[in-house]
Every structure is written in C-alpha cells, then in structure tokens.
Design an enzyme around this catalytic site. Sequence first.
Site, PDB file in Angstrom:
ATOM      1  N   HIS A   1       0.830  -1.204   0.000  1.00 42.67           N
ATOM      2  CA  HIS A   1       0.000   0.000   0.000  1.00 42.67           C
ATOM      3  C   HIS A   1       0.866   1.257   0.000  1.00 42.67           C
ATOM      4  CE1 HIS A   1      -4.052  -1.694   1.660  1.00 42.67           C
ATOM      5  NE2 HIS A   1      -3.601  -2.384   0.621  1.00 42.67           N
TER       6      HIS A   1
ATOM      7  N   TYR B   1      -8.961   5.318   8.355  1.00 40.41           N
ATOM      8  CA  TYR B   1      -9.008   5.678   9.778  1.00 40.41           C
ATOM      9  C   TYR B   1     -10.061   6.772   9.923  1.00 40.41           C
ATOM     10  CZ  TYR B   1      -4.589   3.229  10.618  1.00 40.41           C
ATOM     11  OH  TYR B   1      -3.605   2.268  10.745  1.00 40.41           O
TER      12      TYR B   1
ATOM     13  N   PRO C   1      -2.915   0.347  19.107  1.00 40.91           N
ATOM     14  CA  PRO C   1      -2.760  -0.157  17.737  1.00 40.91           C
ATOM     15  C   PRO C   1      -3.031   0.895  16.645  1.00 40.91           C
ATOM     16  CG  PRO C   1      -4.777  -0.968  18.718  1.00 40.91           C
ATOM     17  CD  PRO C   1      -4.045  -0.265  19.799  1.00 40.91           C
TER      18      PRO C   1
ATOM     19  N   LYS D   1       2.012  -0.100  15.179  1.00 37.55           N
ATOM     20  CA  LYS D   1       3.438  -0.137  15.504  1.00 37.55           C
ATOM     21  C   LYS D   1       3.877  -1.365  16.307  1.00 37.55           C
ATOM     22  CE  LYS D   1       4.484   3.440  13.350  1.00 37.55           C
ATOM     23  NZ  LYS D   1       4.622   2.858  12.029  1.00 37.55           N
TER      24      LYS D   1
ATOM     25  N   TYR E   1       4.137   6.652   9.975  1.00 42.98           N
ATOM     26  CA  TYR E   1       3.325   5.460   9.704  1.00 42.98           C
ATOM     27  C   TYR E   1       4.128   4.412   8.925  1.00 42.98           C
ATOM     28  CZ  TYR E   1      -0.911   2.721   8.868  1.00 42.98           C
ATOM     29  OH  TYR E   1      -1.845   1.703   8.861  1.00 42.98           O
TER      30      TYR E   1
HETATM   31  C1  PHB Z   1      -5.222  -4.537  11.328  1.00 40.66           C
HETATM   32  O1  PHB Z   1      -5.361  -4.757  10.116  1.00 40.66           O
HETATM   33  O2  PHB Z   1      -5.458  -5.393  12.209  1.00 40.66           O
HETATM   34  C2  PHB Z   1      -4.764  -3.163  11.757  1.00 40.66           C
HETATM   35  C3  PHB Z   1      -4.368  -2.253  10.788  1.00 40.66           C
HETATM   36  C4  PHB Z   1      -3.944  -0.990  11.183  1.00 40.66           C
HETATM   37  C5  PHB Z   1      -3.923  -0.653  12.528  1.00 40.66           C
HETATM   38  C6  PHB Z   1      -4.311  -1.576  13.498  1.00 40.66           C
HETATM   39  C7  PHB Z   1      -4.739  -2.845  13.108  1.00 40.66           C
HETATM   40  O3  PHB Z   1      -3.525   0.594  12.901  1.00 40.66           O
END
Ligand code: PHB
Length: 395
Positions: free
Chosen positions: A72, A202, A294, A298, A385
Amino acid sequence: MNTQVGIIGGGPSGLCLARLLSLAGIESVILERQAREYVEARIRAGILEQGMADLMRKAGVGARMDKEGLLHDGIVLTFDGREERIDMAALTGGKQVMVYGQTELTKDLYDAVLKDENITVVFQAGHVHPVGFFEGEPRLEYVKDGKHQVVSCDFIAGCDGYHGASRAAVPRDRLVEYERIYPFGWLGLLSDTPPVHEELIYANHKRGFALCSMRSHTRSRYYIQVGLDQKVEDWSDERFWDEIRRRLPEHIAGKMVTGPSIEKSIAPLRSFVTEPMRFGKMFLVGDAAHIVPPTGAKGLNLAASDMYYLSTALIAHYKEGREDLLDRYSETALRRVWAAVRFSWWFTSIMHKFNEDPIEHKIQLAELDYLMSSTAGKTTIAENYVGLPFDPTFE
Ligand code: PHB
Ligand code: APR
C-alpha cells in the site's frame, strides 16, 4: 540442556530472532508456554513496515508474504464528512507498507523454525523462570510434562510479551515502567467480505473512532472504538455493521459489504515502556518491553527494530568478540520505541473520542483540517506510519 541464546516466547519476536541468529550459526532454544496451534490462531494486526518485511526476507521466510501480501502507498483519514488520502509513498521517497496478517507471518516463521537444526522449540513449557542473568550464569528453569528442566545459556532474550515471565523476574528497583491506559477499547471483527476500500481508512467521528482494514482482497478486518464497559457478547454482527457504517462518510458506508463474523473480540489500549531493556545477560524484546495503542500499527514493527538490534549485537559478540553493541542495545532500541510511543499516542489522541465535551471534537477537527491542508502535516503522519529508520550506526 545447553544453548547459546535462551528465548522465552514463541511469538513473532522470539521466532524471528531465533532465525536471524541461526543464519549466523548461533543456536537457540525457544520456550513457549502454549501449543503451536494456539499461538498461530491468535488474531493480531496486519501492517508490516518495510523494516519488518525486510527482516522476514533476511530470516528466509518472506516468500509467501511477497506473494500474497498487499503493498500500500497510502492511507485515508475521514472526518467531518470528508475523505482525505495521504499518499505516503510520494511523501517518503517511495516507502510503502505491507498488508499481511500476523497470523500468516507467525505460521511462516514456525514452518522455518521447526525445520532449523540450530533452533529447538519446547511447546507447553510451564513455569518458565529466568535466573542468574545478573550473576553472569543465565539459565531458564521450566516444567515440562511434570518434570523440572533447565536450559543453561550465554544470553536470555525475553520475547514473552506484556504478561510474560522475563520482565516479571527483574527486581522492581532495577527497572522503571511507564504506562498510560486509554479510557476505551477496540472491538474488532474479521469477515470473509471484500474490503470497503483498497487502502486502510481511519475514521474520526463524534460517535467514536473506526478503522477499515483488511487481510486480503476477500477478507476484511474492521474495528470500532467501544467503552471499557462493553462486552463482545453485547455486540451482534448486525449491531457492529450498523455502528461502523454510522462512523463513515455515507459514500463509503454505502459500499460496505457485510457478512458473518469469523472472529470478534475487544482489546484494551495502553502505552507502556520498560526502561532499561537490558538486565545483565537478559535482553527484553517486543511486547515484553513495550506496548503501543494499535492506532499507528506499531506493535510488531517495534519488535522488528528490537530484533534487528539484538541479533546484530549478538552476532557481533559471537563472531568478533564485541561487547559494544550489546552495551548500546537498550539505549538504541528505546530511542525508536519512544518515537513510536509518541506517534501512536498522538494519532490515537486526534482520532478517538475521549469525552462528551463538544469542544474536544471541534479541536480535533481543526487539527485534522490543518494537517490535511499542509504538506508538512501529511508528511509527519506519513513518515511515522511507514516507519522511522533503524539506527544506521548500529553495526
Ligand atoms: C489490522 O489490520 O489489524 C490493523 C491495521 C492498522 C492498525 C491496526 C490494526 O492501525
Ligand atoms: N513462558 C513462555 N512463553 C510465554 C510466557 C511464559 N511465561 N508468557 C508469554 N509467553 C509466550 C506467549 O504465549 C506468546 O506466544 O510469549 C509469546 C509472546 O508473543 P507476543 O505476545 O505476540 O509478543 P511478541 O512476540 O513480542 O510480538 C509483538 O506481535 O503479537 C503481536 O501485539 C503483539 O504486535 C505485537 C507483536
């Protein structure tokens, strides 16, 4: 049993560290509390920074990741009815993230580890207890099939996660623990439905945070922020799908394909750091030393830099008799840990609902509006990120 490096914990940290050491001819024993099937079944995150992906390749277990993983270039933030994409690759000189489930990564690691003659794995090792690490005689005591066993080793790697035995064995006056507990959790749902978008979304919303992620083109992973009083049995699939769509702009919610959950769970959020990360002959790695919310994806990627530094230091010790990198491990690892703790806390603070005070959400919207209007604003999110670099002087 004797070995060079005794590893507590057969999760991603312990497995990848053992492989990196083995490729340099260094033997290890991994003591894992659970059975392999239990460890592999745990649903965890799914975003790999380039540094973690490179370590998997270096450990000789990157083939399926490179075949099945999704690269990505960007992520999307939604807020106030808006959809704003951050082109991370354009802002970071081409850096991408790899979408590849940790469940799959752990399976790939076990497939390699269990065929590796330099690595011994003991499953269902009970009552593991590290001793002698301050006295220069490190040993791992444990119980297997009712019998007391001991692994004598040169070094101990505590890769046993937040609730493990390694950090717990350090006297309280020899470490400092920093912790922040967040006033909410994440309710996650896994479904065999196509992702609502080709990149991660997000969402900041007045009802609470939401995240649209994925494991493949046919398997989606969704999360919504929930109160600490919530129980997973309070959330039917239907209630989950209704709530996550209410937290997304209509043009995105309208595209969401729903279906039965194949996993649903609630995880608490905390920031946690232990200082130092070295105790004589014992070194902490990954979740044993630090936990991040999460939001910034990270967790595993911080374990990656710990594994890189410790494997590099141990290889320099065994191959060149060097002690300098072992002496620098804690300070170097913690510098990247704190940078990730800061980003994860900051990203969590601007995307989640902390209270009912209406001015809080208005300030968040103003910050997001500014960040998305500024190349510097988008860049600071992008470079954190995709992952800050490992210390180039650590070699
Ligand atoms: C996930 O795909 O489980 C996931 C992706 C991004 C995050 C947290 C979890 O920031
Ligand atoms: N004795 C032996 N093994 C133990 C003990 C113990 N006392 N306590 C825990 N373990 C094992 C657990 O069963 C688990 O398999 O240690 C392993 C720790 O693995 P993780 O918790 O996954 O931690 P880590 O390997 O550092 O991975 C870090 O992966 O799991 C995610 O959220 C985690 O993203 C983070 C990253």
